[in-house]
Design an enzyme around this catalytic site. Structure first.
Site, mmCIF file in Angstrom:
data_model
loop_
_atom_site.group_PDB
_atom_site.id
_atom_site.type_symbol
_atom_site.label_atom_id
_atom_site.label_comp_id
_atom_site.label_asym_id
_atom_site.label_seq_id
_atom_site.Cartn_x
_atom_site.Cartn_y
_atom_site.Cartn_z
ATOM 1 N N ARG A 110 -1.024 20.216 23.941
ATOM 2 C CA ARG A 110 -1.576 19.223 24.865
ATOM 3 C C ARG A 110 -1.169 17.813 24.448
ATOM 4 N NH1 ARG A 110 -7.598 19.650 27.326
ATOM 5 N NH2 ARG A 110 -6.774 21.750 27.594
ATOM 6 N N ASP A 112 -12.990 18.990 31.731
ATOM 7 C CA ASP A 112 -14.008 19.799 31.062
ATOM 8 C C ASP A 112 -15.391 19.168 31.140
ATOM 9 O OD1 ASP A 112 -12.042 21.552 30.447
ATOM 10 O OD2 ASP A 112 -12.078 21.245 28.273
ATOM 11 N N TYR A 152 -5.645 43.844 23.798
ATOM 12 C CA TYR A 152 -6.939 44.234 24.376
ATOM 13 C C TYR A 152 -7.689 45.085 23.362
ATOM 14 C CZ TYR A 152 -5.079 42.820 28.966
ATOM 15 O OH TYR A 152 -4.560 42.119 30.031
#
Length: 751
Positions: free
Chosen positions: A53, A252, A160
């Site tokens: 970011r 956010d 998973y």
């Protein structure tokens, strides 16, 4: 980002994700790798990529024309709202006053806390509900490693595991980004969300060290090269208060989601763009002076209304993916084990549904790259804009009305006490079982009975009537077979055409067809075709449809009609009785003569199957038209008496009555339900702006072709026109080169 001029600089610092691998706890593939970047590039004009970011922030900062407006090292302390403005006071004592405060300061937003404080004075219950909406059910160890540990740059691996999952992404310079998710013992809310120490982080990493990124790479192999990491609770929240007075929260601070789907940062940028649109629109309306508080409030509320539906959809999609990857329930386990295999493009479609309705900066021109994809950007489509299945089911109730009517009228009881309901269609010469026409209170084996009636009745009118329904059903069977292998119909009941054909053969097509069309229309809205590749069929199966029909449907029928030996014709008829089974097996077997090219076609050739679909429909439609023309020219009775029922067919005492009354009702309901399905599609397409012809033109055309070509030829042509619409036409709000050009011409004309 492209509108702001950041595209080239952004691509220089991001790493395109080439493949996504879904793996079980042993590191073995759950499904074949997804070429997500290629499909996203084909659909939107932009690839699927990942980056720090901080790199993206640097690109944005470097693009600023006036960097003096950016003040670093400032920490918000207090917010004051006045009738003519809003003031922020910083911890260093400095203060700044403006018209609007936008708080884009993260999940622990100080700006939101100040907004809550001010709102609490007027509506404490609303603020309390908002504070309670932030919750935490999972925690995550985020980290960056300096080595790929044998993983390939550009690959994303998802492991998973029960109640936990692992995600690794290899980016530029051999840096690996990893995320280890774990379900917490319960759901926590503010102010009780846990925080973690370095010791907690070390224990967490050690406990999950044997999690598999691949069959040969464990998490500990990556973590030992870590350069930074943090263990935090993964909060989620969908707040009701985004704005209050002159304050607006962004990113956010207003919509917090889990990171599994990668929507969080993108949603923050969308909210910033939506807020900019609202502010720019307000600024353009102000001729002189400053905006009033009422104008500011309306501006900020408009921003929230524009964004909150899509933001909520992103939160829900992210939460779903988090739980699927952590195998949270039996439903999630079954989906991960079987659904991912059937829905091979699950992740791509999840991302596409979120991307298609993305916010555009209204005051800047759309970039050329965004206008040429197979999935045009469209503010009226995607997550948050999906039509309700329940609403569509209510609208489609006429199909169920036809279904109920067919059950009552077109499926009569056969009363024959002498034969016990058994009709010797084979003269016992073949050794095959007798053909059942049912007994008292039993139902017909409908299409078999139709053919039996045709073979036993020398009446020419009966032969034409039966030939018409069988030729018409051939066209519909081709359509049902095509829809079964269309990408947008995955995991839908219409993927089982042989099942519908079986019940149509045994119970009557007039009964089964309305139910099929009800399910198809409800579950396949026009939104299903927003991406050109979603209308694509599996080409090797589509190529096999016509040969299969000719072999197992048409050939036995023609033999039973035209062989001079009655015994041989009845033998062929008995073979034909099981055509639903033969068609399924033959289509599968014939499809093996070609390679399955669906993975390549969806990216580079989403219209590759169009020609195959055309001739697959054209041949049965032509056969049906020939039967129709022969019927019109040679029938000994009027078409009205041939096809329109003269009475209710609830009880039948002989085969001749069956071939007249029952077949008439079955054919009429069969045709009516198909025409109704085409009408509903036209309604969908006209509502979306994809079909511009008037209802008068459409109805008149259908009537004309029904008279000239018969119902089979007309439905075949109508279906091919439907194919043209879903392949070539775009939704009225889609951003394409043509639509943007038209809008620009209109604006220039107004100027």
């Amino acid at each position: 980002m492209d509108q702001l001029g950041c595209r080239d600089a952004l691509y220089a610092c991001v790493e395109p994700i080439q493949w996504i691998y879904d793996r079980d706890s042993a590191g073995k593939l759950l499904t074949k790798p997804n070429g997500v970047s290629q499909l996203m590039q084909s659909r939107s004009g932009y690839g699927f990529a990942f980056s720090d970011r901080q790199d993206i922030l640097q690109v944005l900062y470097d693009n600023l024309k006036d960097k003096s407006k950016v003040l670093v090292g400032k920490k918000l302390s207090l917010v004051r709202q006045q009738p003519n403005g809003v003031t922020v006071v910083c911890e260093d004592g400095s203060s700044y006053t403006g018209d609007i405060l936008a708080g884009a300061d993260g999940v622990n937003s100080k700006a939101r806390s100040e907004m809550w404080r001010l709102a609490d004075e007027q509506d404490p219950e609303l603020v309390k509900a908002d504070k309670d909406s932030l919750e935490c059910s999972y925690r995550c160890l985020y980290g960056i490693a300096s080595s790929s540990s044998g993983l390939t740059i550009g690959d994303l691996h998802v492991g998973y595991n029960k109640d936990c999952s692992l995600m690794t992404i290899v980016g530029k310079d051999d840096r690996t980004y990893y995320f280890v998710f774990e379900k917490m013992d319960k759901t926590y809310k503010l102010p009780h969300i846990p925080t973690y120490t370095e010791a907690d982080k070390a224990e967490f990493a050690e406990r999950h060290g044997n999690m598999k990124a691949t069959e040969n790479v464990q998490f500990r192999d990556i973590h030992k090269h870590g350069v930074s990491s943090t263990l935090v609770g993964v909060e989620t929240a969908s707040y009701k208060i985004w704005t209050w007075g002159r304050i607006a929260c962004v990113g956010d601070a207003s919509h917090k989601m889990t990171p599994n789907a990668g929507f969080g940062g993108n949603a923050a940028m969308e909210s910033a763009a939506a807020l900019a649109n609202s502010i720019k629109k307000l600024a353009d309306q102000i001729k002189e002076g400053r905006p009033t508080e009422d104008q500011i409030v309306a501006c900020l509320q408009g921003y929230q209304e524009n964004r909150e539906v899509r933001a909520k959809a992103a939160i829900d999609a992210s939460n779903l993916l988090t739980r699927v990857q952590a195998l949270a329930t039996w439903g999630h386990i079954l989906f991960a084990k079987y659904g991912l295999t059937i829905l091979g493009d699950f992740l791509e479609n999840l991302g596409s549904n979120m991307a298609v309705g993305a916010t555009l900066l209204d005051y800047l021109p759309p970039p050329e790259a965004s206008l040429k994809g197979a999935l045009p950007f469209n503010p009226e489509q995607g997550d948050g804009h999906k039509e309700s299945f329940f609403r569509r089911a209510l609208v489609a109730l006429p199909f169920l009305g036809l279904f109920a009517y067919a059950i009552r009228i077109a499926n009569p009881t056969f009363v024959d006490t002498e034969s016990g309901g058994m009709f010797d269609a084979t003269r016992n010469g073949t050794g095959l079982p007798l053909a059942s026409l049912g007994g008292q209170s039993n139902r017909f084996a409908m299409l078999s009975g139709v053919s039996i009636a045709a073979s036993e009745d020398t009446d020419l009118a009966t032969s034409f009537r039966v030939a018409t329904i069988l030729a018409y059903f051939g066209v519909i069977l081709a359509i049902w077979s095509i829809e079964a292998v269309r990408r947008c119909n995955a995991l839908m009941p219409v993927q089982l055409p042989s099942l519908f054909a079986f019940f149509a053969q045994s119970k009557g097509v007039g009964i089964v067809a309305p139910l099929y069309y009800f399910l198809h229309w409800v579950m396949t809205p026009i939104d299903s075709f927003k991406a050109t590749d979603m209308r694509l069929t599996r080409l090797n199966y589509t190529r096999a449809i016509l040969p299969s029909l000719l072999l197992v449907y048409y050939l036995p029928l023609l033999q039973s009609y035209f062989l001079p030996d009655n015994l041989e014709s009845q033998t062929w008829l008995q073979i034909w009785r099981y055509f639903p089974i033969w068609h399924s097996l033959a289509q599968w077997a014939i499809s093996k003569f070609w390679n399955d090219t669906i993975d390549e076609d969806k990216i580079s050739a989403p219209k590759r199957d169009v020609f195959t679909i055309r001739y697959t429909i054209a041949v049965p439609a032509l056969m049906s038209t020939v039967v129709w023309l022969c019927t019109v020219l040679y029938t000994p009775v009027s078409l009205y008496h041939l096809f329109i029922p003269q009475q209710l067919a609830q009880t039948v005492t002989d085969v001749q009555s069956f071939s007249a009354d029952v077949v008439q009702w079955d054919l009429l309901l069969f045709i009516a339900s198909t025409y109704l399905w085409l009408f509903y599609f036209a309604w969908d397409a006209k509502s979306a702006g994809m079909l511009e012809k008037s209802w008068f033109e459409l109805v008149l055309t259908m009537i004309f072709f029904t008279v000239m070509l018969g119902p089979g030829g007309t439905v075949g042509l109508a279906y091919l026109y439907r194919e043209h619409v879903i392949t070539e036409k775009r939704h009225r709000a889609a951003l394409t080169v043509e639509s943007v050009g038209r809008r620009a011409a209109v604006l220039n004309g107004r100027k």
